[in-house]
Structure formats: C-alpha cells, structure tokens
Design a protein around this motif. Sequence first.
Motif, mmCIF file in Angstrom:
data_model
loop_
_atom_site.group_PDB
_atom_site.id
_atom_site.type_symbol
_atom_site.label_atom_id
_atom_site.label_comp_id
_atom_site.label_asym_id
_atom_site.label_seq_id
_atom_site.Cartn_x
_atom_site.Cartn_y
_atom_site.Cartn_z
ATOM 1 N N TYR A 7 -5.966 5.476 -5.302
ATOM 2 C CA TYR A 7 -5.298 4.355 -4.637
ATOM 3 C C TYR A 7 -6.292 3.201 -4.538
ATOM 4 O O TYR A 7 -7.327 3.323 -3.865
ATOM 5 N N TRP A 40 -10.388 7.139 8.221
ATOM 6 C CA TRP A 40 -9.856 7.835 7.059
ATOM 7 C C TRP A 40 -10.834 8.931 6.665
ATOM 8 O O TRP A 40 -12.046 8.779 6.830
ATOM 9 N N THR A 87 0.832 -1.195 0.000
ATOM 10 C CA THR A 87 0.000 0.000 0.000
ATOM 11 C C THR A 87 0.874 1.256 0.000
ATOM 12 O O THR A 87 2.002 1.240 0.490
ATOM 13 N N ILE A 88 0.340 2.327 -0.506
ATOM 14 C CA ILE A 88 0.886 3.658 -0.216
ATOM 15 C C ILE A 88 -0.048 4.345 0.766
ATOM 16 O O ILE A 88 0.378 4.839 1.801
ATOM 17 N N LYS A 89 -1.356 4.325 0.444
ATOM 18 C CA LYS A 89 -2.360 4.840 1.371
ATOM 19 C C LYS A 89 -3.388 3.738 1.614
ATOM 20 O O LYS A 89 -3.929 3.160 0.673
ATOM 21 N N SER A 90 -3.657 3.463 2.888
ATOM 22 C CA SER A 90 -4.609 2.410 3.226
ATOM 23 C C SER A 90 -5.097 2.574 4.648
ATOM 24 O O SER A 90 -4.329 2.937 5.546
ATOM 25 N N ALA A 93 5.749 6.059 0.582
ATOM 26 C CA ALA A 93 5.291 7.452 0.583
ATOM 27 C C ALA A 93 6.460 8.413 0.427
ATOM 28 O O ALA A 93 6.343 9.471 -0.206
ATOM 29 N N SER A 115 -7.187 10.515 -3.708
ATOM 30 C CA SER A 115 -6.312 11.476 -3.059
ATOM 31 C C SER A 115 -6.804 12.906 -3.243
ATOM 32 O O SER A 115 -7.177 13.314 -4.348
ATOM 33 N N ASN A 123 -0.560 2.682 5.858
ATOM 34 C CA ASN A 123 0.332 3.304 4.880
ATOM 35 C C ASN A 123 1.723 2.669 4.943
ATOM 36 O O ASN A 123 2.207 2.335 6.021
ATOM 37 N N THR A 124 2.344 2.545 3.792
ATOM 38 C CA THR A 124 3.742 2.114 3.746
ATOM 39 C C THR A 124 4.592 3.370 3.640
ATOM 40 O O THR A 124 4.703 3.981 2.579
ATOM 41 N N HIS A 125 5.170 3.774 4.762
ATOM 42 C CA HIS A 125 5.840 5.078 4.831
ATOM 43 C C HIS A 125 7.041 5.147 3.890
ATOM 44 O O HIS A 125 7.327 6.212 3.324
#
Length: 332
Positions: free
Chosen positions: A266, A283, A217-220, A231, A259, A226-228
């Motif tokens: 995403y 969220w 993930t990038i945003k989840s 990001a 986004s 999130n995978t910092h």
Amino acid sequence: MVSLWNKTMIATLMFTALLSCCVFPSTAELPRFDHKAKADGSLSFLVVGDWGRRGGYNQTEVAYQMGIIGEELDIDFIISTGDNFYDNGLTGVDDAAFFESFVNIYTAPALHKQWYNVLGNHDYRGDVEAQLSPILREIDSRWLCLRSFIVDAEIAEFIFVDTTPFVDKYFTDPEDDVYDWSGIRPRQNYIANLQNDVDSALRESTSKWKIVVGHHTIKSAGSHGNTHELALQLLPILEANKVDLYINGHDHCLEHISSSDSGIQYLTSGGGSKAWRGDVSWWNPMEMKLYYDGQGFMSVQITKTEVDIAFYDAFGNVLHKWSTSKQLYAAV
C-alpha cells in the motif's frame, strides 16, 4: 467563425475516436490504453497526488524535484492520485486553475510525458465533466483523466479506479460541500458495475505486475485513515487477483505499508502540496515501512523480474527505498 458548441462537439468526437483506437476487446467495460515500455522492456514513472494549489504549499518545489528525478530515471509517464484541483475542482474547461495548477507548474522537460489522472473527492466538488473533457487534452496533450480505465504497459497493467463514489459520507453527510454526482447515479449500480469491471480486467490480465491506482486509501495511518468501504468492496477483488501494488493519495503524506495478510504493498503519494498535518495513528511496525508527514512524491521502476520504489521529499532527498522481485519463468 466556429461556435463554442461546435468546437466542443468536434473535440468530443475526436476524443471518442481516440478511445475507439485504444480500446481492445475485453469483457471489462473500462477504456483501455496501450503504453509501450522502453526498448529493454523496462518501465519507470513518478506518482504525485493532492497537488493542485496554484503552486502554493511547496507544490512548485515538489514539481521542480520531480523534473530532476524524472530526467535521471528517464520516466515514461506520471500518475496523479487525485485531488488535482483545490479546493473545489474545476468550474469548467476554461477555468484558469488548469493553467495555474498544472500547465504552468509541471514545466520541466521530463514532465512533458503522458499524465494519467484519477479523480479525488475535491475534484468531485467541481465540474467533473470538465476534467474528463477532451478539450483539456487539446489545451495540453499530457492530460488524460477518466473515471476508471486501464493502461497496459506490457510488463505491467494499471487499473485506475474511481474511488470517491464508494465513500458513504460524501452522500450521507456532505456538510457544506456540494458534489457533482452526474454520471454516478444510481450509485449502487455504478459501484457494482465498477467492481465487476475491475475484477474482470484483473482476471484477464497476463501482465507480470498488476497495479491498481485510486485516490482513497485502503490502509493508512494518516489523518483520513483506512477507507472502510474500499476494504469491504474493493480489497477482496485485489487480494483474489494477486495485485502487487495499490497506489493512492488522499492522506497528505508519503507512506508505505506492506500487508501481512497478502502480498499487496500500500503506497500513499499524497504530498504534492499541502501536508504536515501532524497526526498519525499507530500502525504495526512490521507493516509500516515509511510514514512521512510532509510533501514529496514517489518513483517506480519496473522490469520483468523486479520493482524498485523510492520516496522523495520536496528537496529531492530519498526518504525510503523498497524492492521486490519475481522469478521469470521460461515458456514451455
């Protein structure tokens, strides 16, 4: 009788020749494949992730519905967002899990199309080279798995990114898990080269739609969140190059976050088998278009001017639809 070693070498040479036919001049070092759109210029495909459990946890039911929807949409290919074989990838090219979790599960005629696969973190716990091996393509020609690569489908360009090496905890806190980092070290060089290749490929792309696929993930709002590292190290490249969709798995759910910072959508499709984890983080509801804590998959239909996305549960019910469009400019 031809020895196994000779068979392996022959298969490797054949696959190398295949790559040579598919790679085109580019400053990016990523292998590049062409996938023709339909005669009318449209394209349709399914996305499934986190599936390889020998049919368990409703994997078979999801596969059945994928066959039905794939037939209805006349799909061109299938994308797997990784974690293809649980719990620890494949042990080798002769691992029965390849049949038990892939060949014997996705049997519908509509699913006998090209599969484009990325590696997930669970795949890295096994023999990574086995999933990348041309021998698996000889066993089932649908299978194509590389660390990172490009698929040019005329109206859309897909950049498949190997996201697992970005994540620090797999290197600093592996617990009892053992990861196959052959081909990755030195890690920082690997990541820097991949960043450059992805940036170059996106900058060079002339496709109407730019789509990036990775496992993480990038945003989840799911259990992994999130995978910092992505990001920080991948997202700026996607934003700078105006990527339209980022498609991932990893969180075992179906999810759509739109986004508010950029035009990126995403899209999480990680419901191929085990799901229902029961935890979701808050969220912004203005961004969260769908969160479904269960099994299922996603479809994408693309034309020169429009993208239509739908999410389905394990019974084939439509959970969520979303569309966007771009103006088609005539050449001057």
